[in-house]
Design a protein around this motif. Sequence first.
Motif, PDB file in Angstrom:
ATOM      1  N   PRO A 134       0.810  -1.228   0.000  1.00  0.00           N
ATOM      2  CA  PRO A 134       0.000   0.000   0.000  1.00  0.00           C
ATOM      3  C   PRO A 134       0.838   1.271   0.000  1.00  0.00           C
ATOM      4  CG  PRO A 134      -0.068  -1.084   2.154  1.00  0.00           C
ATOM      5  CD  PRO A 134       0.605  -2.026   1.210  1.00  0.00           C
ATOM      6  N   THR A 135       2.158   1.147   0.240  1.00  0.00           N
ATOM      7  CA  THR A 135       3.002   2.346   0.183  1.00  0.00           C
ATOM      8  C   THR A 135       3.172   2.852  -1.244  1.00  0.00           C
ATOM      9  OG1 THR A 135       4.956   0.917   0.135  1.00  0.00           O
ATOM     10  CG2 THR A 135       4.274   1.764   2.269  1.00  0.00           C
ATOM     11  N   GLN A 136       2.861   2.011  -2.242  1.00  0.00           N
ATOM     12  CA  GLN A 136       2.918   2.462  -3.632  1.00  0.00           C
ATOM     13  C   GLN A 136       1.673   3.297  -3.916  1.00  0.00           C
ATOM     14  OE1 GLN A 136       5.371   2.435  -5.508  1.00  0.00           O
ATOM     15  NE2 GLN A 136       6.714   0.875  -4.643  1.00  0.00           N
ATOM     16  N   ALA A 137       1.769   4.564  -3.558  1.00  0.00           N
ATOM     17  CA  ALA A 137       0.604   5.444  -3.615  1.00  0.00           C
ATOM     18  C   ALA A 137       0.038   5.589  -5.014  1.00  0.00           C
ATOM     19  CB  ALA A 137       0.969   6.816  -3.053  1.00  0.00           C
ATOM     20  N   THR A 138       0.879   5.481  -6.050  1.00  0.00           N
ATOM     21  CA  THR A 138       0.388   5.634  -7.420  1.00  0.00           C
ATOM     22  C   THR A 138      -0.538   4.498  -7.831  1.00  0.00           C
ATOM     23  OG1 THR A 138       2.388   4.550  -8.247  1.00  0.00           O
ATOM     24  CG2 THR A 138       2.396   6.956  -8.167  1.00  0.00           C
ATOM     25  N   PHE A 139      -0.529   3.398  -7.076  1.00  0.00           N
ATOM     26  CA  PHE A 139      -1.431   2.282  -7.347  1.00  0.00           C
ATOM     27  C   PHE A 139      -2.621   2.276  -6.383  1.00  0.00           C
ATOM     28  CE2 PHE A 139       0.743  -1.161 -10.048  1.00  0.00           C
ATOM     29  CZ  PHE A 139       1.337  -0.197 -10.846  1.00  0.00           C
ATOM     30  N   TYR A 140      -2.414   2.674  -5.147  1.00  0.00           N
ATOM     31  CA  TYR A 140      -3.422   2.498  -4.110  1.00  0.00           C
ATOM     32  C   TYR A 140      -4.256   3.744  -3.813  1.00  0.00           C
ATOM     33  CZ  TYR A 140      -1.939  -2.203  -2.746  1.00  0.00           C
ATOM     34  OH  TYR A 140      -1.679  -3.552  -2.735  1.00  0.00           O
ATOM     35  N   LEU A 141      -3.813   4.914  -4.278  1.00  0.00           N
ATOM     36  CA  LEU A 141      -4.495   6.145  -3.895  1.00  0.00           C
ATOM     37  C   LEU A 141      -4.966   6.935  -5.100  1.00  0.00           C
ATOM     38  CD1 LEU A 141      -2.194   7.437  -1.019  1.00  0.00           C
ATOM     39  CD2 LEU A 141      -4.339   6.217  -0.803  1.00  0.00           C
ATOM     40  N   GLN A 142      -5.953   7.790  -4.862  1.00  0.00           N
ATOM     41  CA  GLN A 142      -6.450   8.694  -5.887  1.00  0.00           C
ATOM     42  C   GLN A 142      -6.664  10.075  -5.282  1.00  0.00           C
ATOM     43  OE1 GLN A 142     -10.158   6.918  -7.109  1.00  0.00           O
ATOM     44  NE2 GLN A 142     -11.328   7.883  -5.486  1.00  0.00           N
ATOM     45  N   ARG A 143      -6.752  11.065  -6.158  1.00  0.00           N
ATOM     46  CA  ARG A 143      -7.019  12.435  -5.730  1.00  0.00           C
ATOM     47  C   ARG A 143      -8.531  12.624  -5.545  1.00  0.00           C
ATOM     48  NH1 ARG A 143      -2.268  14.880  -6.115  1.00  0.00           N
ATOM     49  NH2 ARG A 143      -0.760  14.143  -7.666  1.00  0.00           N
ATOM     50  N   PRO A 144      -8.941  13.726  -4.923  1.00  0.00           N
ATOM     51  CA  PRO A 144     -10.389  13.954  -4.717  1.00  0.00           C
ATOM     52  C   PRO A 144     -11.203  13.942  -6.005  1.00  0.00           C
ATOM     53  CG  PRO A 144      -9.106  15.448  -3.339  1.00  0.00           C
ATOM     54  CD  PRO A 144      -8.129  14.744  -4.239  1.00  0.00           C
ATOM     55  N   ASN A 145     -10.552  14.264  -7.142  1.00  0.00           N
ATOM     56  CA  ASN A 145     -11.272  14.258  -8.419  1.00  0.00           C
ATOM     57  C   ASN A 145     -11.369  12.867  -9.041  1.00  0.00           C
ATOM     58  OD1 ASN A 145      -8.663  13.812  -9.304  1.00  0.00           O
ATOM     59  ND2 ASN A 145      -8.509  15.679 -10.522  1.00  0.00           N
ATOM     60  N   GLY A 146     -10.889  11.848  -8.333  1.00  0.00           N
ATOM     61  CA  GLY A 146     -10.972  10.474  -8.810  1.00  0.00           C
ATOM     62  C   GLY A 146      -9.824  10.027  -9.672  1.00  0.00           C
ATOM     63  N   GLN A 147      -8.876  10.925  -9.990  1.00  0.00           N
ATOM     64  CA  GLN A 147      -7.724  10.564 -10.804  1.00  0.00           C
ATOM     65  C   GLN A 147      -6.623   9.960  -9.934  1.00  0.00           C
ATOM     66  OE1 GLN A 147      -7.750  10.628 -14.183  1.00  0.00           O
ATOM     67  NE2 GLN A 147      -9.895  11.191 -13.815  1.00  0.00           N
ATOM     68  N   PRO A 148      -5.865   8.997 -10.464  1.00  0.00           N
ATOM     69  CA  PRO A 148      -4.807   8.369  -9.661  1.00  0.00           C
ATOM     70  C   PRO A 148      -3.747   9.376  -9.218  1.00  0.00           C
ATOM     71  CG  PRO A 148      -5.239   7.118 -11.668  1.00  0.00           C
ATOM     72  CD  PRO A 148      -5.966   8.412 -11.811  1.00  0.00           C
ATOM     73  N   VAL A 149      -3.168   9.119  -8.054  1.00  0.00           N
ATOM     74  CA  VAL A 149      -2.023   9.912  -7.600  1.00  0.00           C
ATOM     75  C   VAL A 149      -0.868   9.653  -8.549  1.00  0.00           C
ATOM     76  CG1 VAL A 149      -0.306  10.133  -5.762  1.00  0.00           C
ATOM     77  CG2 VAL A 149      -2.718   9.990  -5.191  1.00  0.00           C
ATOM     78  N   SER A 150      -0.230  10.694  -9.035  1.00  0.00           N
ATOM     79  CA  SER A 150       0.790  10.537 -10.077  1.00  0.00           C
ATOM     80  C   SER A 150       2.192  10.364  -9.526  1.00  0.00           C
ATOM     81  CB  SER A 150       0.761  11.749 -11.021  1.00  0.00           C
ATOM     82  OG  SER A 150       0.955  12.945 -10.291  1.00  0.00           O
ATOM     83  N   ARG A 151       2.425  10.762  -8.264  1.00  0.00           N
ATOM     84  CA  ARG A 151       3.756  10.616  -7.667  1.00  0.00           C
ATOM     85  C   ARG A 151       3.616   9.902  -6.334  1.00  0.00           C
ATOM     86  NH1 ARG A 151       7.474  15.117  -6.610  1.00  0.00           N
ATOM     87  NH2 ARG A 151       5.851  15.692  -5.130  1.00  0.00           N
ATOM     88  N   LYS A 152       4.486   8.919  -6.110  1.00  0.00           N
ATOM     89  CA  LYS A 152       4.373   8.146  -4.876  1.00  0.00           C
ATOM     90  C   LYS A 152       4.605   9.005  -3.638  1.00  0.00           C
ATOM     91  CE  LYS A 152       9.158   6.457  -5.387  1.00  0.00           C
ATOM     92  NZ  LYS A 152       9.986   5.249  -5.578  1.00  0.00           N
TER      93      LYS A 152
END
Length: 856
Positions: A586-604
């Motif tokens: 889960p530390t790989q934020a670009t895979f596990y997290l998204q921004r409030p607009n629903g787009q994936p986090v682009s930088r870990k």
Amino acid sequence: MPDENEQVELNSQTNPNRQYGMLSVNDAKLYLQRYHRGELQRHEEYNEGRRRRTFSADLLEIANNDLTALHNQKVEYEFEGQPVNISLAAEVTEASDEGQNLLQEMDRQAEQAEDARIFDSFINPYNFIPTPERNCTDEKLGDHTPSGHHIYFQDRYSGTIEVQLTTKTPLLNVDASTAKPDDAKLHQTFVMKKDVAGNPVLPATSIKGVLSSAYEAVTNSRMRILEKRERRLGLRMDAKKGLNLIPARIENGRVVLYTGSSNVGSGGKPDDRLYAAWLASYGQHKKSRPNHFCKHGEFVWAYITKWHYEKEYWKKGKIERTVFPFWNVVEIAAGTKPCPTHTPTDKRKPWNKALEKNEYLTRLEIDHDDQEEEPKGQWEGGYLFITNRNINSKHDERFFFSSNAKIDAGDASPGSDLTKQWNELIVDYQEIHAKDDKPGPSTETKQSDVVWSRHVKGKPSDVANALTLSEGTLCYANVNFKNGQWTAEALFPVNISRELFHEPPENMIDESLKPASSLRQLSPADRVFGWVAQDADKVRNKDSKAKVAWKGLLRVGNVSCETSEAIEKVEEGQSIPLAILSTPKPTQATFYLQRPNGQPVSRKEDGYNNGQQIRGRKVFPHHRRMQQRHFDINSLKPQEYRRADNVRDSQNRSITEWVKIGTEFRFKIHVTNLSQVELGALLWLLSLDEQYQNEEHFLRFGGGKPLGFGSCSLKIIGSDLRNGKEWAQYYRSLSGQLSTSDQDSLRADAIEAYKLAVRQAYGNQRNEFDSIEFINAFLAHARGFEDGPVHYPRLEKKVGTVAENFKWFGREGPQLPLPKLQTAQAPLLNYMNPAGAENTRNQNRGQNPRQRNNRR
């Protein structure tokens, strides 16, 4: 329905130009599906200026409408090394013995083309179904106390649903109790769970677990099982950030900075040489190790000389350089004696390492400023900082000293913010490596000398002491200039350390999605499949009468295997070593997290900060490209599910058998007092192929899901569902006869009620049900994708290569975010850096770095 296993040859007639015969669905199905979806280019040839296609338009039209209609279809074709210009035949007369097996030949060619194909993209084995914020007060899909089991409610449905489950890919339902361990390699080999007759066993609890997870997703229920993550997670910091960390020691509950001979510059970076001196300790530098090697944390005298370090490496197709001066420890003397005054000889040799395949070049030089004589060094008092050889490439330990005045950088007493941060970080270190045998990448060679850092594993006393900032603790500090002085904001156990995100994972989940804490908070999946409070013991300690569990309204009955000889075994004495299954990261934020607009986090580095959100519920999409031929149990051909080079060790497992493709199981689901919407959601899940007749849908059962195993289709083959009013009439009559019921209409009405409830809660009545984001993502995962192979991220495209997954996420890899799961587009990821990086690397490899510098 035609027998798809029937082999029908396409026999030729005496006409030398046109040949006649019949097609077989079993031979045609795979090829035609690929043909329509564009995976294979159409076979087109030019003959005497006339274009000739493999399939005629009339055949393609039949296939588009109903593929099974091609079975025993009379066709005519021409044979020129392969069947071409195939079209419907008006009539077939008596066939000769000189026929060709048309579709077998076409399938063979399609198979060869697919095996030779190298994709530029791949699909990650897991993805996420979105979890929009819930309206907990919604009448149908919100939270409320369950109905109960004590009576049949008139407007609720009870009864049974009979289901057929069919395996599309081999099923791994291993029997852990019969595992055969290889003690030497800590490797285990498994067989399948079987009954006394040798039939495969699929436990009812396994089926209920899969259905409950799917039901949770399609009703957007609360996350019923959620590991508590109140502590922050850590991520390995960028190596360059380590240059800005300052050596520190805990003295009288304060953080004291040891800045060597340099002043603290902008952002904590030294204005001259690195703060800590290097102490040659490992590898080829071990020969120049000082004569007196003391213990970690001990005060010593050290004679230090000036050196220079330069490193060149490739990043995204260009050369980058790291250059800095540092102090080198030449000799160590005991700190219990007076400071020595003699001048030792510096025995360290310059280190010139050629640019190799791993794409870096380092050089160490004595900084003599073009003088003929080597400059003299100096004696300094300080502390040895020894963290062990925790990576194979490590060559130096550190010596903390301060020629300048020491700097007080803040409070580190028990209970302080720094103490809490330190404890969280060390716990994160120890948890993430708890199951690892050795530090460093599993593929790294020559690891015999590699050992754990003292704060991760080792002596129990060292590991326990590392959790607290006690007097004399040596560490590194990240500092900030506040109110005219340097203040430590975080402390780290090593120079290039893991660092904590700002927020714990629990804060990334909306309150409406967190597990229920009382009966009043039960979401649809909790009410139907059951619930247990995650803090049941704590709740009971506060209130012994508190309700902490709910039985649920659904039960899966006995599961029977309807296929004889359903277990397929490898040859005697052999086994299949499965590929390594990656642990969740889960530390790989670009895979596990998204921004409030629903787009994936682009930088870990942006992960687990204020405003970010968990991507959703983790699922393993069906491997659509994996056809039956991939699962030849005795084949040694490289496959994604087989470990490269057939390695067997503690990181993977082996199997000697699996449940065959096409195996059928049957079971009954017993439900009590489900609302029409709750029932409709369940029926929709169980009849996806009926709802969407042009697509196939699969849920994943058993083990090895990331490797393609366990895709199974579900089909309702019967039901006896009635509302409470009908059940009341039955029991009042005492006739023993139930009134007739239109089960098809009942099921269809319930499914429509569920769809309407979803549209009302998460869109509007004009929205298409399939377009609602979490429904669309669920359908995409059940259908799978065939646009590329499915495997964990790696740089190498070819199947069977040793996969160093960590490199894909590092500076060598593309570092891409995980695409969203949707039916309209496959979530493709690239293997490599942008085009041209490899060419640039090859052009520069082997050249003198000074030549490259001049060219730049």
